[in-house]
Design a protein around this motif. Structure first.
Motif, PDB file in Angstrom:
ATOM      1  N   ARG A  73     -50.506 -15.503  -0.264  1.00 35.67           N
ATOM      2  CA  ARG A  73     -49.755 -15.838   0.757  1.00 35.67           C
ATOM      3  C   ARG A  73     -49.171 -17.288   0.372  1.00 35.67           C
ATOM      4  O   ARG A  73     -47.968 -17.551   0.554  1.00 35.67           O
ATOM      5  CB  ARG A  73     -50.503 -15.949   2.264  1.00 35.67           C
ATOM      6  N   ASP A  74     -49.897 -18.036   0.081  1.00 32.39           N
ATOM      7  CA  ASP A  74     -49.346 -19.656  -0.198  1.00 32.39           C
ATOM      8  C   ASP A  74     -48.379 -19.564  -1.332  1.00 32.39           C
ATOM      9  O   ASP A  74     -47.360 -20.520  -1.138  1.00 32.39           O
ATOM     10  CB  ASP A  74     -50.723 -20.378  -0.607  1.00 32.39           C
ATOM     11  N   SER A  75     -48.483 -18.822  -2.372  1.00 34.19           N
ATOM     12  CA  SER A  75     -47.401 -18.709  -3.480  1.00 34.19           C
ATOM     13  C   SER A  75     -46.151 -18.201  -2.742  1.00 34.19           C
ATOM     14  O   SER A  75     -45.111 -18.508  -3.058  1.00 34.19           O
ATOM     15  CB  SER A  75     -48.011 -17.939  -4.583  1.00 34.19           C
ATOM     16  N   PHE A  76     -46.507 -17.046  -1.770  1.00 37.11           N
ATOM     17  CA  PHE A  76     -45.141 -16.509  -1.400  1.00 37.11           C
ATOM     18  C   PHE A  76     -44.661 -17.414  -0.374  1.00 37.11           C
ATOM     19  O   PHE A  76     -43.263 -17.272  -0.379  1.00 37.11           O
ATOM     20  CB  PHE A  76     -45.486 -15.288  -0.633  1.00 37.11           C
ATOM     21  N   GLN A  77     -45.317 -17.996   0.448  1.00 33.34           N
ATOM     22  CA  GLN A  77     -44.782 -18.911   1.201  1.00 33.34           C
ATOM     23  C   GLN A  77     -44.280 -20.172   0.897  1.00 33.34           C
ATOM     24  O   GLN A  77     -43.042 -20.833   1.534  1.00 33.34           O
ATOM     25  CB  GLN A  77     -45.758 -19.287   2.465  1.00 33.34           C
ATOM     26  N   ASN A  78     -44.406 -20.739  -0.486  1.00 31.12           N
ATOM     27  CA  ASN A  78     -43.785 -21.727  -1.176  1.00 31.12           C
ATOM     28  C   ASN A  78     -42.381 -21.519  -1.296  1.00 31.12           C
ATOM     29  O   ASN A  78     -41.709 -22.435  -1.519  1.00 31.12           O
ATOM     30  CB  ASN A  78     -44.491 -22.010  -2.387  1.00 31.12           C
ATOM     31  N   ILE A  79     -41.953 -20.140  -1.601  1.00 33.01           N
ATOM     32  CA  ILE A  79     -40.610 -20.109  -2.037  1.00 33.01           C
ATOM     33  C   ILE A  79     -39.892 -19.596  -0.829  1.00 33.01           C
ATOM     34  O   ILE A  79     -38.610 -19.104  -1.118  1.00 33.01           O
ATOM     35  CB  ILE A  79     -40.593 -18.870  -3.256  1.00 33.01           C
ATOM     36  N   ALA A  80     -40.423 -19.161   0.264  1.00 28.63           N
ATOM     37  CA  ALA A  80     -39.814 -19.044   1.502  1.00 28.63           C
ATOM     38  C   ALA A  80     -38.995 -20.434   1.997  1.00 28.63           C
ATOM     39  O   ALA A  80     -39.175 -21.394   2.039  1.00 28.63           O
ATOM     40  CB  ALA A  80     -40.729 -18.365   2.386  1.00 28.63           C
ATOM     41  N   PRO A  81     -37.778 -19.774   2.586  1.00 27.67           N
ATOM     42  CA  PRO A  81     -37.190 -21.060   3.024  1.00 27.67           C
ATOM     43  C   PRO A  81     -37.707 -21.703   4.274  1.00 27.67           C
ATOM     44  O   PRO A  81     -37.686 -23.107   4.166  1.00 27.67           O
ATOM     45  CB  PRO A  81     -35.627 -20.210   3.755  1.00 27.67           C
ATOM     46  N   LEU A  82     -38.188 -21.086   5.207  1.00 29.61           N
ATOM     47  CA  LEU A  82     -38.886 -21.767   6.120  1.00 29.61           C
ATOM     48  C   LEU A  82     -39.980 -20.954   6.546  1.00 29.61           C
ATOM     49  O   LEU A  82     -40.302 -19.998   6.713  1.00 29.61           O
ATOM     50  CB  LEU A  82     -37.962 -21.733   7.589  1.00 29.61           C
ATOM     51  N   THR A  83     -41.359 -21.979   6.677  1.00 30.41           N
ATOM     52  CA  THR A  83     -42.459 -21.388   7.363  1.00 30.41           C
ATOM     53  C   THR A  83     -43.142 -22.234   8.201  1.00 30.41           C
ATOM     54  O   THR A  83     -42.947 -23.532   8.175  1.00 30.41           O
ATOM     55  CB  THR A  83     -43.649 -21.114   6.187  1.00 30.41           C
ATOM     56  N   GLU A  84     -44.186 -22.142   8.886  1.00 26.79           N
ATOM     57  CA  GLU A  84     -44.727 -22.851   9.900  1.00 26.79           C
ATOM     58  C   GLU A  84     -46.112 -22.344  10.452  1.00 26.79           C
ATOM     59  O   GLU A  84     -46.263 -20.965  10.809  1.00 26.79           O
ATOM     60  CB  GLU A  84     -44.074 -23.070  11.200  1.00 26.79           C
ATOM     61  N   ASP A  85     -47.080 -22.838  10.038  1.00 31.74           N
ATOM     62  CA  ASP A  85     -48.538 -22.467  10.442  1.00 31.74           C
ATOM     63  C   ASP A  85     -48.669 -21.058   9.938  1.00 31.74           C
ATOM     64  O   ASP A  85     -49.604 -20.191  10.532  1.00 31.74           O
ATOM     65  CB  ASP A  85     -48.808 -22.267  11.897  1.00 31.74           C
ATOM     66  N   GLY A  86     -48.427 -20.662   8.615  1.00 32.60           N
ATOM     67  CA  GLY A  86     -48.647 -19.202   7.918  1.00 32.60           C
ATOM     68  C   GLY A  86     -47.630 -18.395   8.312  1.00 32.60           C
ATOM     69  O   GLY A  86     -47.723 -17.096   7.738  1.00 32.60           O
ATOM     70  N   TYR A  87     -46.519 -18.505   9.184  1.00 31.53           N
ATOM     71  CA  TYR A  87     -45.708 -17.576   9.499  1.00 31.53           C
ATOM     72  C   TYR A  87     -44.218 -18.125   8.692  1.00 31.53           C
ATOM     73  O   TYR A  87     -44.094 -18.871   8.786  1.00 31.53           O
ATOM     74  CB  TYR A  87     -45.505 -17.491  11.104  1.00 31.53           C
ATOM     75  N   TYR A  88     -43.649 -16.859   8.792  1.00 33.41           N
ATOM     76  CA  TYR A  88     -41.877 -17.032   8.321  1.00 33.41           C
ATOM     77  C   TYR A  88     -41.433 -17.199   9.380  1.00 33.41           C
ATOM     78  O   TYR A  88     -41.406 -16.460  10.420  1.00 33.41           O
ATOM     79  CB  TYR A  88     -41.671 -15.754   7.546  1.00 33.41           C
ATOM     80  N   ILE A  89     -40.325 -18.150   9.243  1.00 34.79           N
ATOM     81  CA  ILE A  89     -39.434 -18.612  10.267  1.00 34.79           C
ATOM     82  C   ILE A  89     -37.901 -18.089   9.814  1.00 34.79           C
ATOM     83  O   ILE A  89     -37.748 -18.134   8.845  1.00 34.79           O
ATOM     84  CB  ILE A  89     -39.112 -20.046  10.501  1.00 34.79           C
ATOM     85  N   VAL A  90     -37.491 -17.039  10.894  1.00 33.65           N
ATOM     86  CA  VAL A  90     -36.255 -16.578  10.403  1.00 33.65           C
ATOM     87  C   VAL A  90     -35.257 -16.670  11.396  1.00 33.65           C
ATOM     88  O   VAL A  90     -35.692 -17.142  12.751  1.00 33.65           O
ATOM     89  CB  VAL A  90     -36.339 -14.750  10.325  1.00 33.65           C
ATOM     90  N   PRO A  91     -34.044 -16.462  11.132  1.00 38.08           N
ATOM     91  CA  PRO A  91     -32.945 -16.833  12.440  1.00 38.08           C
ATOM     92  C   PRO A  91     -33.257 -15.851  13.565  1.00 38.08           C
ATOM     93  O   PRO A  91     -33.205 -14.787  13.200  1.00 38.08           O
ATOM     94  CB  PRO A  91     -31.679 -16.898  11.523  1.00 38.08           C
ATOM     95  N   LYS A  92     -32.864 -16.408  14.603  1.00 41.11           N
ATOM     96  CA  LYS A  92     -32.747 -15.414  15.761  1.00 41.11           C
ATOM     97  C   LYS A  92     -31.401 -14.473  15.685  1.00 41.11           C
ATOM     98  O   LYS A  92     -30.208 -15.228  15.494  1.00 41.11           O
ATOM     99  CB  LYS A  92     -32.705 -16.209  17.046  1.00 41.11           C
ATOM    100  N   PHE A  93     -31.686 -13.254  15.653  1.00 42.38           N
ATOM    101  CA  PHE A  93     -30.375 -12.218  15.673  1.00 42.38           C
ATOM    102  C   PHE A  93     -30.158 -11.643  16.865  1.00 42.38           C
ATOM    103  O   PHE A  93     -29.343 -10.945  16.827  1.00 42.38           O
ATOM    104  CB  PHE A  93     -30.285 -11.569  14.207  1.00 42.38           C
ATOM    105  N   ILE A  94     -31.055 -11.449  17.808  1.00 45.76           N
ATOM    106  CA  ILE A  94     -30.795 -10.637  19.046  1.00 45.76           C
ATOM    107  C   ILE A  94     -30.838 -11.708  20.040  1.00 45.76           C
ATOM    108  O   ILE A  94     -32.011 -12.179  20.282  1.00 45.76           O
ATOM    109  CB  ILE A  94     -32.013  -9.436  18.791  1.00 45.76           C
TER     110      ILE A  94
END
Length: 95
Positions: A73-94
């Motif tokens: 998880r840590d290695s995957f989240q290091n390359i993600a644009p935005l994360t917080e408290d172990g979650y992926y942050i994505v733009p709101k689209f709905i």
């Protein structure tokens, strides 16, 4: 249960199917046979029959529940644009 041409056309419309006029007679017979079979099956007393999860009496062979790969998880989240408290942050689209 006899079906007529109008009922077959209505069933086809509900199912969003197009049936040629020459095929309606065949569908009428087939659906009547299916409904007769369902009626026959409903007449059977099943109150003493226990429901089955599977028609065959097979014991399920379960594999042991064990971890086979390491937590990345840590290695995957290091390359993600935005994360917080172990979650992926994505733009709101709905809205």
């Amino acid at each position: 249960m006899p079906l007529d041409k109008k009922e077959i056309e209505n069933i086809a419309w509900l199912a969003r199917l197009t049936i040629a006029d020459r095929a309606i007679a065949g569908y009428t017979k087939d659906l009547a046979d299916i409904l007769a079979l369902v009626e026959q099956m409903q007449s059977v007393d099943t109150t003493a029959i226990e429901p089955l999860a599977h028609p065959l009496e097979i014991d399920t062979q379960l594999r042991p529940d064990e971890v086979k790969e390491e937590d990345q998880r840590d290695s995957f989240q290091n390359i993600a644009p935005l994360t917080e408290d172990g979650y992926y942050i994505v733009p709101k689209f709905i809205e």
